[in-house]
Design a protein around this motif. Sequence first.
Motif, PDB file in Angstrom:
ATOM      1  N   GLY A   9     -10.601   4.186  10.084  1.00 30.29           N
ATOM      2  CA  GLY A   9      -9.698   3.175   9.540  1.00 30.29           C
ATOM      3  C   GLY A   9      -8.352   3.237  10.234  1.00 30.29           C
ATOM      4  N   VAL A  10      -7.252   3.145   9.474  1.00 23.04           N
ATOM      5  CA  VAL A  10      -5.924   3.182  10.081  1.00 23.04           C
ATOM      6  C   VAL A  10      -5.644   4.524  10.744  1.00 23.04           C
ATOM      7  N   CYS A  11      -6.324   5.563  10.291  1.00 17.82           N
ATOM      8  CA  CYS A  11      -6.106   6.901  10.849  1.00 17.82           C
ATOM      9  C   CYS A  11      -6.876   7.136  12.141  1.00 17.82           C
ATOM     10  N   ALA A  12      -7.607   6.145  12.627  1.00 14.92           N
ATOM     11  CA  ALA A  12      -8.257   6.273  13.937  1.00 14.92           C
ATOM     12  C   ALA A  12      -7.210   6.351  15.042  1.00 14.92           C
ATOM     13  N   VAL A  13      -6.002   5.893  14.751  1.00 12.16           N
ATOM     14  CA  VAL A  13      -4.902   5.957  15.703  1.00 12.16           C
ATOM     15  C   VAL A  13      -4.171   7.285  15.522  1.00 12.16           C
ATOM     16  N   ASP A  14      -4.044   8.043  16.591  1.00  8.76           N
ATOM     17  CA  ASP A  14      -3.419   9.356  16.537  1.00  8.76           C
ATOM     18  C   ASP A  14      -1.979   9.266  16.046  1.00  8.76           C
ATOM     19  N   GLY A  15      -1.617  10.150  15.134  1.00 11.11           N
ATOM     20  CA  GLY A  15      -0.254  10.208  14.621  1.00 11.11           C
ATOM     21  C   GLY A  15      -0.011   9.399  13.371  1.00 11.11           C
ATOM     22  N   VAL A  16      -0.940   8.550  12.987  1.00 10.30           N
ATOM     23  CA  VAL A  16      -0.786   7.751  11.768  1.00 10.30           C
ATOM     24  C   VAL A  16      -1.288   8.559  10.575  1.00 10.30           C
ATOM     25  N   LEU A  17      -0.484   8.639   9.534  1.00  3.94           N
ATOM     26  CA  LEU A  17      -0.856   9.342   8.309  1.00  3.94           C
ATOM     27  C   LEU A  17      -1.119   8.324   7.199  1.00  3.94           C
ATOM     28  N   ALA A  18      -2.022   8.661   6.291  1.00  5.02           N
ATOM     29  CA  ALA A  18      -2.333   7.762   5.176  1.00  5.02           C
ATOM     30  C   ALA A  18      -2.693   8.568   3.940  1.00  5.02           C
ATOM     31  N   ALA A  19      -2.592   7.892   2.800  1.00  2.00           N
ATOM     32  CA  ALA A  19      -2.998   8.494   1.521  1.00  2.00           C
ATOM     33  C   ALA A  19      -3.141   7.387   0.505  1.00  2.00           C
ATOM     34  N   GLY A  20      -3.873   7.678  -0.556  1.00  2.00           N
ATOM     35  CA  GLY A  20      -4.017   6.715  -1.635  1.00  2.00           C
ATOM     36  C   GLY A  20      -4.433   7.418  -2.903  1.00  2.00           C
ATOM     37  N   CYS A  21      -3.912   6.957  -4.031  1.00  2.00           N
ATOM     38  CA  CYS A  21      -4.308   7.541  -5.316  1.00  2.00           C
ATOM     39  C   CYS A  21      -4.234   6.462  -6.392  1.00  2.00           C
ATOM     40  N   ARG A  22      -4.963   6.693  -7.472  1.00  2.00           N
ATOM     41  CA  ARG A  22      -5.042   5.721  -8.563  1.00  2.00           C
ATOM     42  C   ARG A  22      -4.840   6.405  -9.902  1.00  2.00           C
ATOM     43  N   GLU A  23      -4.360   5.604 -10.848  1.00  2.00           N
ATOM     44  CA  GLU A  23      -4.305   6.030 -12.245  1.00  2.00           C
ATOM     45  C   GLU A  23      -4.614   4.809 -13.090  1.00  2.00           C
ATOM     46  N   LYS A  25      -5.755   1.251 -13.816  1.00  2.00           N
ATOM     47  CA  LYS A  25      -5.834   0.037 -12.993  1.00  2.00           C
ATOM     48  C   LYS A  25      -4.777   0.002 -11.892  1.00  2.00           C
ATOM     49  N   TYR A  26      -3.887   0.997 -11.878  1.00  3.23           N
ATOM     50  CA  TYR A  26      -2.825   1.017 -10.881  1.00  3.23           C
ATOM     51  C   TYR A  26      -3.155   1.986  -9.749  1.00  3.23           C
ATOM     52  N   GLY A  27      -2.844   1.556  -8.537  1.00  5.98           N
ATOM     53  CA  GLY A  27      -3.051   2.403  -7.378  1.00  5.98           C
ATOM     54  C   GLY A  27      -1.891   2.260  -6.420  1.00  5.98           C
ATOM     55  N   ALA A 145      -7.321   2.677  -2.988  1.00  3.43           N
ATOM     56  CA  ALA A 145      -6.165   2.591  -3.875  1.00  3.43           C
ATOM     57  C   ALA A 145      -5.627   1.179  -4.016  1.00  3.43           C
ATOM     58  N   ILE A 146      -5.777   0.351  -2.986  1.00  9.13           N
ATOM     59  CA  ILE A 146      -5.199  -0.997  -3.035  1.00  9.13           C
ATOM     60  C   ILE A 146      -6.183  -2.049  -3.550  1.00  9.13           C
ATOM     61  N   MET A 147      -7.373  -1.641  -3.967  1.00 13.24           N
ATOM     62  CA  MET A 147      -8.357  -2.585  -4.502  1.00 13.24           C
ATOM     63  C   MET A 147      -7.925  -3.118  -5.864  1.00 13.24           C
ATOM     64  N   THR A 148      -8.279  -4.379  -6.143  1.00 13.52           N
ATOM     65  CA  THR A 148      -8.103  -4.952  -7.482  1.00 13.52           C
ATOM     66  C   THR A 148      -9.487  -5.324  -8.018  1.00 13.52           C
ATOM     67  N   THR A 149      -9.903  -6.579  -7.840  1.00 15.77           N
ATOM     68  CA  THR A 149     -11.260  -6.957  -8.252  1.00 15.77           C
ATOM     69  C   THR A 149     -12.284  -6.689  -7.151  1.00 15.77           C
ATOM     70  N   ASP A 150     -11.852  -6.107  -6.050  1.00 12.21           N
ATOM     71  CA  ASP A 150     -12.783  -5.720  -4.987  1.00 12.21           C
ATOM     72  C   ASP A 150     -13.839  -4.769  -5.555  1.00 12.21           C
TER      73      ASP A 150
END
Length: 399
Positions: A9-23, A25-27, A145-150
């Motif tokens: 995904g976005v981390c296929a590019v060297d040096g890019v960091l990512a994270a995601g978390c949910r609680e 319905k909120y993410g 984390a960014i999904m809604t009705t997905d």
Amino acid sequence: MKIRFIEGGVCAVDGVLAAGCREGKYGVGLIVTRKATAAGVLTSNRVRAEPVKLTEKVLEGGRISAIVANSGNANCFTGRDGMDDALRMARVTAESLQVDAGEVAVASTGVIGRRMPIRKIESLIRMAADQLENSPEASGNLASAIMTTDTFPKEVAVEFQLEGGETARIGAVAKGSGMIAPNMATMLSFITTDVDASPSELREALRRAVDDTFNMLIVDGDESTNDMVIMASTCKSGRIDENFTEALGVVCRELARMMARDGEGATKSFQVDVVNARTREDARRAARAIAGSSLVKTAIFGADPNWGRIVAAAGYSGAEFDPDRISVTLESENGSVGIVEEGDVLAFEGKPELELAERIMGDDEIRITVDLNAGSESATAYGCDLTYDYVRINAEYTT
């Protein structure tokens, strides 16, 4: 040019960091790029969410260090309080990452017209900041984390060679399954790359890619207030060229297809190829009209090879053509069949063409090719069926 699909995904590019978390319905998702060259394409809806307004100003500088995106609340039609909340998201992100708040892009998706639960979002931002890493898992967590009705996360990454011989990469995530129409969708998409480019070069390449992919994606004909596509580059590979433009188109097309498959309540996705149109705009008009037609969408749902709905949509699209020369073909993994040939209907009751057309329409992925026989231009649009569940999901969205 050979384009190879890879993980990350976005981390296929060297040096890019990512994270995601949910609680619940909120993410919250984070992408860290640190002083990356950046460009974006934002919604054209006159009602624009506060994070869209803020991010537009951030992108004027041509660089971003981070993107923070939340799901569960659109922060739209929320006035001064909403802008305060968007600014607060940027500041908390900047403090957590020790970057300039003026280089933090903010994106939101969810219910319109309700105040952001900012304390909860702040907590999720800090939680995500503690989980940042460069890994396929991190990009996957971001996409979730960014999904809604997905119903599933959407990400893609490719590796390819630039004309100068350097290897380059593009990675991306997206969310979107409803309110998807031309001029983008209820969709957020974040794209990373390592190609060396100026903000204006990235913007031009992104606009071209969006125009041919996300702007040709239709689920229900509604355009969101929060649409946003942002591309950021570390500029650590070779110079931007047509190979990059082609690879970016492939990435955006794959994401568009994923969103079509995941349309709210959808059971099927379909692609409309309009060929031999008089002009490119005629091809685009006809493809979008067919993909956006509620009658075509319900025919897809009911596995009904109703060619009349297809040609009627082409007819009201504004494209110029002679109805006596139009041809229509249906295709799936079950085969291919012409149901109209230069104005003559082939799929009559009792004919083998109708039987095959019915089998094709029963498949999960369908391709409709409409030949206008009016020129040499073509265009492709993407859509999904319109089902009982779409009505249920949207009837209950805020309740």
